[in-house]
Motif scaffolding. Sequence first.
Motif, PDB file in Angstrom:
ATOM      1  N   UNK B  97     -12.551  -7.047  -2.727  1.00 42.56           N
ATOM      2  CA  UNK B  97     -13.093  -5.761  -2.283  1.00 42.56           C
ATOM      3  C   UNK B  97     -14.611  -5.751  -2.447  1.00 42.56           C
ATOM      4  N   UNK B  98     -15.097  -6.307  -3.572  1.00 46.75           N
ATOM      5  CA  UNK B  98     -16.550  -6.324  -3.815  1.00 46.75           C
ATOM      6  C   UNK B  98     -17.252  -7.172  -2.758  1.00 46.75           C
ATOM      7  N   UNK B  99     -16.726  -8.374  -2.505  1.00 47.18           N
ATOM      8  CA  UNK B  99     -17.421  -9.262  -1.576  1.00 47.18           C
ATOM      9  C   UNK B  99     -17.444  -8.671  -0.168  1.00 47.18           C
ATOM     10  N   UNK B 100     -16.315  -8.103   0.264  1.00 47.92           N
ATOM     11  CA  UNK B 100     -16.281  -7.463   1.582  1.00 47.92           C
ATOM     12  C   UNK B 100     -17.263  -6.309   1.653  1.00 47.92           C
ATOM     13  N   UNK B 101     -17.305  -5.515   0.575  1.00 46.94           N
ATOM     14  CA  UNK B 101     -18.190  -4.352   0.556  1.00 46.94           C
ATOM     15  C   UNK B 101     -19.645  -4.789   0.632  1.00 46.94           C
ATOM     16  N   UNK B 102     -19.996  -5.817  -0.161  1.00 44.14           N
ATOM     17  CA  UNK B 102     -21.389  -6.288  -0.173  1.00 44.14           C
ATOM     18  C   UNK B 102     -21.791  -6.775   1.219  1.00 44.14           C
TER      19      UNK B 102
END
Lengths: 323, 346
Positions: B97-102
């Motif tokens: 989720x973090x990588x997609x969001x970034x």
Amino acid sequence: MKIFNTLALGAGLAGLLMSAAYAEGLQGKVIGFSQIGSESGWRAAETSVTKAVAAERGIDLKFADAQQKQENQIKAIRGFIAQGVDAILVAPVVATGWEEVLTEAKEANIPVVLLDRGIEAPEDLYLTSVASDQVKEGRVAGEWLVGAVGDKQCNVVELQGTVGSSPAINRKQGFEEALAGKANLTITRSQTGDFTRSKGKEVMEGFIKAEDGGKNICAVYAHNDDMAVGAIQAIKDAGLKPGTDILVVSIDAVPDIFAAMVAGEANATVELTPNMAGPAFDALDAYLNAGTAPEKFIITESRLYTPADDPQGEYDRRKGLGY
Amino acid sequence: MTRPTVDLRPTTQPPRAPSRPITSLLVRPQVIALVAVLLVNWALFPGFFTITWQDGRLFGSLIDVLNRGAPVAILAIGMTAVIATKGVDLSVGAVMAISGAVAAVLVTSGVAAPVAVLVALGTGLLCGLWNGILVTVLDIQPIIATLVLMVAGRGLAQLVTEGYIVTFSDPLLIFIGTGSFLGLPMPVIIALVLMVAATLIVRRTALGLLIEAVGVNRSAARFAGLSANALLLIVYTFAGFCAAIAGLIVAGDIRGADANNAGLWLELDAILAVVIGGTSLMGGRFSIPMAVLGAMIIQAMNTGILISGFSPEFNLVVKSAVIIVILVLQSPLSARLLRRLPGTPK
């Protein structure tokens, strides 16, 4: 002075926009609002719409975010009672355990209005509850499809919400009610897409493969817009045109479904209005100023939006609401 | 099965053949399970194996299984290494989720897509490094250490996206999630490349052996002169990197970063894939290709359920029933029973 003018202008506009009778009604009243949290885009939109509507009416809104915890909500309500607010709005996180704190509010003579969800408590503990009718939402979607298809044979596939959740059960039921007795409309496949885009896309991919590359599907009904957005991508990946080859109807009316409508890829959505506070304030106005008790259950309008309803305008209007 | 136990009974087993015949690879329970699941799917839906060429790419249910299974397969590659060291990484779903969001927030704010992808992968590396530091320097048990990021990570992702589903139309990110190369979907290509590369690295160097050594007995490995902490850092960082790749794929697939739902519960699917692949949670011997196969078994089941037409209330029941059967087939008990069957070498 300038601020006062702006406020007066805002209140005046609100009066024009809403209903002239309530223009001065809640001016200067202090109302506490205990919100569940911000777990979804819709919830964030509800918060920002409530704040905007309160500002338009000149209400001093005390906002408390409970971060999905009932104990925080109870604390917030106790705080509102101690501050002696004029009324309290609560979007309850769970259905049970409210008797004690609501009794305290009743003893302090502060009316409580429930937003969006009901509770299991004696009805005399709260003034009214404002909520949408999820069965009706499904029915409105179904009725649109019945009208759009006419007498043609139509196989519908359904993307359900999370198994066992009340919106999934009720929106399914309402849609089936609308289709009952229409021999040309049949729901051929129904699976859960967990209310998410990626699951909606994955399930739709499976449906398309299983129904002869999508040739046997005439419409998809999704229990929320996010799954519909995912399904639209799956339809495009399969070389079909969403909105023409396969009709797309869903519920919620979030900005991205209007963007899809602008592109001609979605056909209809039923609004779950984030403006639960508007009817709540109307009820409070009537109660505090005229002493008329409102109905116990106020049902918000489940409005149907199609590409004929200025989707670009709706998209722009909603984009800033926090969805 | 890989514990360093000493067998005191006299052994009459012949020395192991230098290379196993290919048939022994094919009769593993995982392969049998995958074939069985695929055959059941075929019985439920006769067009299951039909693959057509459409819009310059392969199109069919079997391709869907590969494509949808790729994110979990990629997670499982990193997870295998972690589990082989007797650890576990619960945070991979949140790191997705973090990588997609970034990546989504960066491209929508005008950063060039390759830079956004690199930053997202870097964020994944950092998340993995954080887990590694908790496990090595602070010596926290892996399940607790990674639980921190599992819970907090999704919050971080929501902070990055400010609670919205951040949609984008950047061609590179969309290509990572939905593009195709040589007719195969990009996620499948990425998973394949990663699987082959990771397998070569651990099996053509001593790295795999060292990982197994740490998994079997961390102290013994350290006393044997092995830098166990450095190895653990590498392994957790690699798991974070794999999660970041999976996160990019999932975001590209729906053209948006959904911080609430991206990768939700996928850490459990990844652990399951590793276990189905025959790697023990007690650490030690591991197999990356088998874990990828495990991910494909899970996805074949999911896709089968979708096209079978069962009502969704049965999804989880069917899934757990199949998994129980697979795990029973792999258990030491059934291995012993199999050995007793007449005709098999004693």
